[in-house]
Enzyme design. Structure first.
Site, short mmCIF file in Angstrom:
data_model
loop_
_atom_site.label_atom_id
_atom_site.label_comp_id
_atom_site.label_asym_id
_atom_site.label_seq_id
_atom_site.Cartn_x
_atom_site.Cartn_y
_atom_site.Cartn_z
N PRO A 101 40.51 47.69 36.34
CA PRO A 101 40.64 46.90 34.84
C PRO A 101 41.62 45.75 35.75
CG PRO A 101 40.54 49.08 34.34
CD PRO A 101 40.86 48.97 36.02
N LEU A 102 41.03 44.20 35.53
CA LEU A 102 42.04 42.99 36.05
C LEU A 102 43.00 42.78 35.52
CD1 LEU A 102 39.58 40.66 37.80
CD2 LEU A 102 40.60 42.49 39.16
N ILE B 240 38.17 31.36 43.45
CA ILE B 240 36.78 32.23 43.66
C ILE B 240 36.56 33.17 42.55
CG2 ILE B 240 34.90 33.13 45.03
CD1 ILE B 240 34.68 30.09 45.19
N GLU C 283 51.60 44.50 22.32
CA GLU C 283 51.30 46.02 22.44
C GLU C 283 50.71 46.32 23.77
OE1 GLU C 283 51.18 44.95 18.51
OE2 GLU C 283 49.98 43.69 20.33
N HIS D 50 33.27 45.69 47.33
CA HIS D 50 33.80 43.27 47.51
C HIS D 50 34.47 43.86 48.55
CE1 HIS D 50 33.84 45.75 43.16
NE2 HIS D 50 33.76 44.18 42.53
N HIS E 262 45.59 45.84 8.62
CA HIS E 262 46.08 46.43 8.54
C HIS E 262 46.00 47.87 8.35
CE1 HIS E 262 48.54 42.80 9.90
NE2 HIS E 262 49.56 43.65 10.32
N HIS F 55 32.71 37.78 46.67
CA HIS F 55 33.67 38.78 45.84
C HIS F 55 33.33 40.38 46.01
CE1 HIS F 55 35.91 40.26 42.93
NE2 HIS F 55 34.48 41.02 42.08
#
Length: 660
Positions: free
Chosen positions: A117-118, A189, A412, A27, A474, A263
């Site tokens: 992981p963004l 972008i 969480e 990238h 739950h 990118h």
């Protein structure tokens, strides 16, 4: 004529483009666009020492947009971190290299967190800033700011789109984390094109609402403007700061800059050459950097080393003047402090009455808090239910950062990320907590805990259909299998006080594996055969005199059921062994001989009993065995009605064993 600073910036661009081109993947967009901001920060505003990447009082830098890893590797190489060589850069994304596709903690010197992981790097940075604030409040004395550093995090539009960043920044603003500085690489972008197709909000207004100081740099190539913004951010210690830096993705490559194609793919040989011409780079030779640029970075590195040297002198004087703080510092940074619990008989004491393992966990946690003064944590607004409050330890807040009880709010995923950040910082032993069914929200960060080998502790209560009236939304079913599937992750489901103590002992003594404690809401009877053997993951908790004809294997609340079924079967002349399996992961780490002694291959009639999914039990029950587990979601009813309804009764266990 380019200045040495401009050449130093362009060196980052050139090395990044060359490495990505050689790997034929990567990238380039972020490194080319954000190179000036990264250089200005690392060269002129960030305290770090390439010769000592683990210096405790260094400023932290997290690359949340981990896909732009070549930006970080170029900086580490140019500054001289860990002897990261030019050869290492040429091996970008190759097997066994020090330059993997995304930055990996504990793999490459100078990488503060595994990212990719963004948004998750944004949230981990919040945890690091919380750690700094807490440790500063504990250790700093007048004239001795021994903990005094900033946490910087760089990310882009994708990081700001992900919900985890909003969760974390909302809390950061509430806590007034003035030493957290976010650099927003704003190039408008994303992979699919202009961010306008899905992202038109006013990010700055959002950050203002969270309580951040907002700063803007209109030109991402303006080193002076970037530097002034960073200094303004550092000067405001009452609020975290958010610096929007308007950049052009792929800057310097005429055919690609400003386009989505910059990118996530190599620029192409011709475009790399064109980039070098545009940047007036003195050579088209791949990975070429002029010696004067290396000399410039080496000079910067020497200045950084002097900053640490001055801190070391101050710290030595601090330890001499405050010997009690020196002792406490060593206690905080002693990773083996919890091993003293092994000799503490009170820690391992059995309960005298039936009790929920969440209650037993709370008692164990509070028992440990004085031995481990660096133990801190909290819940996602569930401390009274999770039993995770440390009594008398105070609440962490803007006004009282010395508090050890963390209030994450109903967040969480950010909570788990912040827990990772606390552990990444060093000096602290953290735990986070929520209901087991909501472990789904924590999964992405639990995965990173395992990847980074961070021994973060997850407390998950309300562990099965035993939740009862709250119903199937739950009542966890598949969550146990999900967490057991994670490599390097221990999942403990204890059956009583002794096994709960074992679970906590395993968690707080672990050096490289995160641990989840899966705990009941309902009371469980103390088991006569439970012992520290639980630390082996699986062990014989109730045996028969002769060779067993069948083996019952259970965890948590179902161990008592297995023991009662064994007793009933014994009255009918059937010899049964009961194995408690609180932690499959630890059992798998034992020797083949030990595993054979507990589950001999000759005994093929085996029944697994667990009020959760049967996924994963097949390797223990085999083709000739059976599982008494959940085959569907739960239902809303008192737990005493639910267990019989779903087949968790002595009679049903006896019936299944007889059928085998």
């Amino acid at each position: 004529m380019k200045t040495v600073q401009e050449c130093a910036v362009n060196a980052i661009r050139v090395l990044s483009a060359d490495a990505i081109q050689k790997a034929k993947s990567g990238h380039p967009g972020l490194p080319l666009g954000a190179a000036p901001a990264a250089y200005e920060l690392w060269a002129n505003h960030m305290n770090h020492n390439p010769a000592d990447p683990d210096w405790p009082n260094r400023d932290r830098f997290v690359l949340s947009g981990g896909h732009g890893s070549m930006l970080l590797y170029s900086l580490l190489h140019l500054f001289g971190y860990g002897n990261l060589s030019k050869e290492d850069l040429t091996q970008f994304r190759q097997m066994g290299s020090l330059t993997p596709g995304h930055p990996e903690y504990r793999h490459t010197a100078g990488v503060e967190a595994t990212t990719g992981p963004l948004g998750q790097g944004m949230a981990m940075a919040v945890g690091m800033a919380m750690a700094e604030a807490h440790l500063a409040s504990v250790f700093n004395k007048e004239e001795y700011p021994v903990v005094d550093h900033y946490t910087f995090v760089l990310g882009g539009d994708g990081c700001m789109m992900e919900g985890i960043s909003s969760e974390a920044f909302s809390l950061a603003g509430t806590l007034g984390l003035g030493k957290l500085i976010v650099l927003y690489d704003s190039n408008a972008i994303s992979i699919e094109g202009s961010t306008d197709i899905a992202f038109t909000e006013n990010v700055q207004k959002r950050m203002e609402a969270f309580g951040f100081q907002n700063l803007l740099v209109e030109d991402g190539n303006d080193l002076q403007a970037i530097g002034e913004a960073i200094e303004k951010a550092k000067a405001d210690l009452t609020r975290p700061s958010f610096i929007t830096i308007k950049t052009q993705i792929g800057y310097g490559c005429p055919a690609k800059q400003g386009k989505a194609s910059a990118h996530g793919e190599p620029l192409g040989e011709e475009n790399v050459e064109a980039m070098k011409e545009f940047l007036q780079w003195p050579s088209k030779e791949p990975f070429y950097v002029p010696q004067e640029v290396y000399d410039h970075y080496q000079e910067l590195a020497k200045e950084k080393a002097e900053t640490e040297a001055a801190w070391r002198v101050m710290f030595a004087a601090y330890c001499q003047e405050y010997p009690e703080m020196d002792k406490l510092w060593n206690q905080y940074f002693d990773e083996k402090a919890a091993e003293k619990l092994w000799e503490d008989e009170d820690f391992w004491k059995q309960s005298e009455k039936p009790e929920a393992t969440r209650n037993l966990s709370g008692k164990t946690l509070n028992y440990m808090k004085d031995l481990l003064p660096n133990l801190l944590g909290g819940s996602a607004d569930l401390a009274p239910s999770n039993k995770t409050n440390l009594s008398g330890a105070g609440d962490f807040s803007k006004e009282t950062p010395e508090g050890r009880n963390l209030h994450f709010g109903v967040r969480e995923q950010a909570m788990a990320a912040i827990g990772n950040g606390l552990m990444l910082h060093g000096g602290l032993r953290a735990y986070v907590a929520t209901f087991f069914v909501f472990s789904d929200y924590t999964k992405p960060m639990a995965r990173l805990s395992a990847l980074m080998k961070l021994p973060l502790t997850f407390v998950f209560t309300h562990d099965s259909i035993g939740v009862g009236e709250d119903g199937p939304t739950h009542e966890p079913v598949e969550q146990m299998a999900m967490l057991r599937a994670l490599p390097n992750f221990h999942v403990f489901r204890p059956c009583d006080a002794v096994e709960t103590a074992a679970a906590w002992y395993s968690a707080v003594t672990s050096q490289s594996t995160p641990t989840a404690l899966v705990l009941t809401r309902q009371n469980l009877a103390p088991m006569a055969g439970s012992s520290r053997e639980a630390l082996k993951g699986g062990y014989i908790i109730d045996d028969c005199e002769k060779t067993p004809e069948a083996i019952l294997i259970a965890s948590g609340s179902e161990v008592e059921l297995a023991v009662k079924a064994k007793e009933a079967l014994g009255k009918e002349g059937i010899n049964v062994r009961v194995v408690s399996m609180p932690c499959m992961d630890l059992f798998e780490e034992q020797s083949p001989e030990y595993k054979e002694s507990v589950l001999p291959k000759s005994v093929r009639k085996r029944v697994a009993i667990e009020a959760l999914s049967d996924f994963g039990w097949g390797k223990y029950v085999g083709l000739d065995g059976a599982s008494i587990t959940m085959k569907s979601f739960g239902a809303s009813a008192p737990y005493a009605k639910l267990f019989p309804h779903f087949g968790f009764t002595v009679e049903h266990v006896v019936e299944v064993v007889k059928e085998l």
